[in-house]
Write an enzyme that holds these catalytic residues in place. Structure first.
Site, mmCIF file in Angstrom:
data_model
loop_
_atom_site.group_PDB
_atom_site.id
_atom_site.type_symbol
_atom_site.label_atom_id
_atom_site.label_comp_id
_atom_site.label_asym_id
_atom_site.label_seq_id
_atom_site.Cartn_x
_atom_site.Cartn_y
_atom_site.Cartn_z
ATOM 1 N N ASP A 185 0.831 -1.208 0.000
ATOM 2 C CA ASP A 185 0.000 0.000 0.000
ATOM 3 C C ASP A 185 0.868 1.261 0.000
ATOM 4 O O ASP A 185 1.948 1.276 0.582
ATOM 5 C CB ASP A 185 -0.919 -0.019 1.231
ATOM 6 C CG ASP A 185 -2.051 0.983 1.108
ATOM 7 O OD1 ASP A 185 -2.365 1.405 -0.024
ATOM 8 O OD2 ASP A 185 -2.626 1.349 2.152
ATOM 9 N N HIS A 199 2.419 3.437 -9.006
ATOM 10 C CA HIS A 199 2.194 2.005 -9.258
ATOM 11 C C HIS A 199 3.391 1.402 -9.996
ATOM 12 O O HIS A 199 3.834 0.302 -9.704
ATOM 13 C CB HIS A 199 0.916 1.798 -10.073
ATOM 14 C CG HIS A 199 -0.337 2.180 -9.333
ATOM 15 N ND1 HIS A 199 -0.562 1.801 -8.032
ATOM 16 C CD2 HIS A 199 -1.419 2.911 -9.707
ATOM 17 C CE1 HIS A 199 -1.744 2.285 -7.633
ATOM 18 N NE2 HIS A 199 -2.274 2.965 -8.628
ATOM 19 N N LEU A 220 10.101 -20.865 -4.728
ATOM 20 C CA LEU A 220 9.131 -19.952 -4.110
ATOM 21 C C LEU A 220 7.771 -20.009 -4.811
ATOM 22 O O LEU A 220 7.697 -19.934 -6.034
ATOM 23 C CB LEU A 220 9.683 -18.511 -4.220
ATOM 24 C CG LEU A 220 8.736 -17.394 -3.772
ATOM 25 C CD1 LEU A 220 8.545 -17.411 -2.255
ATOM 26 C CD2 LEU A 220 9.267 -16.034 -4.225
HETATM 27 C C1 IPE Z 1 -5.434 -2.676 -0.171
HETATM 28 O O1 IPE Z 1 -5.108 -1.355 -0.355
HETATM 29 C C2 IPE Z 1 -5.451 -3.398 -1.483
HETATM 30 C C3 IPE Z 1 -4.158 -3.561 -2.155
HETATM 31 C C4 IPE Z 1 -2.994 -3.215 -1.665
HETATM 32 C C5 IPE Z 1 -4.223 -4.187 -3.438
HETATM 33 P P1 IPE Z 1 -6.205 -0.231 -0.563
HETATM 34 O O2 IPE Z 1 -5.458 1.034 -0.741
HETATM 35 O O3 IPE Z 1 -7.141 -0.609 -1.628
HETATM 36 O O4 IPE Z 1 -6.985 -0.244 0.831
HETATM 37 P P2 IPE Z 1 -7.862 0.865 1.534
HETATM 38 O O5 IPE Z 1 -8.942 1.244 0.561
HETATM 39 O O6 IPE Z 1 -6.981 2.012 1.855
HETATM 40 O O7 IPE Z 1 -8.393 0.202 2.756
HETATM 41 C C1 IPE Z 2 -1.503 0.228 -3.421
HETATM 42 O O1 IPE Z 2 -1.286 1.590 -3.471
HETATM 43 C C2 IPE Z 2 -1.727 -0.371 -4.786
HETATM 44 C C3 IPE Z 2 -3.083 -0.862 -5.038
HETATM 45 C C4 IPE Z 2 -4.109 -0.779 -4.236
HETATM 46 C C5 IPE Z 2 -3.298 -1.503 -6.313
HETATM 47 P P1 IPE Z 2 -2.500 2.595 -3.480
HETATM 48 O O2 IPE Z 2 -2.902 2.849 -4.887
HETATM 49 O O3 IPE Z 2 -3.588 2.135 -2.594
HETATM 50 O O4 IPE Z 2 -1.797 3.898 -2.879
HETATM 51 P P2 IPE Z 2 -2.395 4.891 -1.813
HETATM 52 O O5 IPE Z 2 -2.890 4.074 -0.679
HETATM 53 O O6 IPE Z 2 -3.497 5.636 -2.496
HETATM 54 O O7 IPE Z 2 -1.257 5.767 -1.454
HETATM 55 MG MG MG Z 3 -4.046 2.405 -0.663
#
Ligand code: IPE
Ligand code: IPE
Ligand code: MG
Length: 274
Positions: A48, A65, A159
Site C-alpha cells: 500500500d 504504481h 518460491l
Molecule cells: C489494499 O489497499 C489493497 C491492495 C494493496 C491491493 P487499498 O489502498 O485498496 O486499501 P484501503 O482502501 O486504503 O483500505
Molecule cells: C496500493 O497503493 C496499490 C493498489 C491498491 C493496487 P495505493 O494505490 O492504494 O496507494 P495509496 O494508498 O493511495 O497511497
Molecule cells: Mg491504498
C-alpha cells in the site's frame, strides 16, 4: 527441553556466494542475523502507498504504481534467495474496482507488462506463480497473461509467488461456503462433515500454509479484506513506508522482528509446548 541440543542454523551460511552479491553490506549484516528455523514459511504483503508516493512527488498516481513494481521485484528476489516457501502479495482487491476506470485499466496493463517482462526470470529462478482471486472477471488480455504465467511456471518447485488479484477475503469465504453447500445438497457430505479442514479446501489458498507474517506498508493499520480466514494466527506488522520505498533491507528487518516474536497459538509457550 525438546530439541534443546539442536544448534540453530544461520541462514547466511546456506546462501550461495553468487546470490549474496544481490545484497549490500548493510543488507548482509541484517541477513547474518536470520536463522533458517525461524523464517516464516509464508509472508503476505499488503503493498500500500503507491498513490501517496507519487502525490508526494507531484507525479500521477500511476507513476507510483510503476515504482511499486520495482519494490515487488526486490521482494520476490529476496524471498526466492532466502528460501521463503510462499510469498502472497495483495495486487488488486475486489473493492479496487471502485477506483477510476483509467487507474484500474493502468493496473491491469501494468500486471500484463510485469508478467510479460518477468516471467522468464521468475521461471529461471524456479518460482511458481499462483493466483488467489477470481480471474474470470479480468479483461481477456490480463486473464491470458495470467494463465500463461501459471502454465509456464506450474512445475517449478521454488518460491510460490501467490498474487492476490481481484481478491477479497469475504468473497473467498462466500465462494467456499457455496462450494461446501453444493456438496451437502448433492448428498456427497453431511452437515456434520463440515469442519475447518474441509472448508479450507475451497479457499483460493488451499494447500498453502497460513501466512506467518503479514506486512502492510504505508502506515495504514487495517486489513482491507485481505486473507481474513487465513490470518487467524498471523503476526502482523504495519510499516511506515510507502510501498515503492520498501527495500530489501526493510524486508530483512521485518524478518528479524518476526523471529524475535513468540507465537503461542493459544497455548502457553509454543516452543516448549507438547
Ligand atoms: C489494499 O489497499 C489493497 C491492495 C494493496 C491491493 P487499498 O489502498 O485498496 O486499501 P484501503 O482502501 O486504503 O483500505
Ligand atoms: C496500493 O497503493 C496499490 C493498489 C491498491 C493496487 P495505493 O494505490 O492504494 O496507494 P495509496 O494508498 O493511495 O497511497
Ligand atoms: Mg491504498
Amino acid at each position: 527441553m525438546l530439541g534443546g541440543t539442536i544448534m540453530p542454523q544461520l541462514l547466511v551460511n546456506e546462501i550461495p556466494e553468487k546470490d549474496l552479491e544481490a545484497f549490500s553490506d548493510l543488507e548482509r549484516q541484517y541477513l547474518s542475523k536470520l536463522y533458517i528455523e525461524k523464517l516464516p514459511r509464508h509472508v503476505a504483503i499488503i503493498m500500500d502507498g503507491n498513490g501517496r508516493w507519487a502525490e508526494k512527488r507531484m507525479l500521477p498516481r500511476n507513476a507510483g504504481h510503476r515504482q511499486g513494481v520495482e519494490a515487488l521485484k526486490r521482494v520476490v528476489k529476496v524471498c526466492a534467495i532466502i528460501g521463503i516457501e510462499v510469498l502472497t502479495v495483495y495486487a488488486f482487491s475486489t473493492e479496487n474496482w471502485r477506483r477510476p476506470k483509467r487507474e484500474v485499466r493502468f493496473l491491469m496493463d501494468l500486471l500484463v507488462e510485469y508478467l510479460e517482462k518477468e516471467i522468464v526470470s521468475l521461471d529461471e529462478n524456479n518460482v511458481k506463480v499462483k493466483i488467489s482471486g477470481n480471474i474470470e472477471a479480468l479483461n481477456p488480455t490480463a486473464r491470458d497473461a495470467v494463465i500463461k504465467g501459471l502454465e509456464k511456471t506450474k512445475d517449478n518447485t521454488g518460491l510460490i509467488f501467490n498474487v492476490a488479484l481481484n481478491y477479497g477475503g469475504r468473497d473467498e469465504i462466500v465462494r467456499a461456503a457455496q462450494s461446501v453447500a453444493r456438496l451437502v445438497k448433492n448428498g456427497d457430505i453431511s452437515v456434520e462433515d463440515i469442519d475447518a479442514a474441509l472448508f479450507e479446501k475451497f479457499l483460493f489458498t488451499a494447500g498453502l500454509p497460513d501466512p506467518d507474517l503479514i506486512i502492510r506498508t504505508s502506515g495504514e493499520q487495517r486489513l482491507s479484506n485481505f486473507l481474513l480466514w487465513q490470518m487467524a494466527y498471523s503476526e502482523i506488522m504495519f510499516i511506515n513506508l510507502l510501498w515503492p520505498d520498501f527495500g530489501k533491507k526493510d524486508l530483512l528487518l521485518a524478518l528479524i522482528d518476526f523471529q524475535q516474536r513468540q507465537r503461542r497459538f493459544g497455548a502457553l509457550n509454543h516452543k516448549d509446548g507438547e
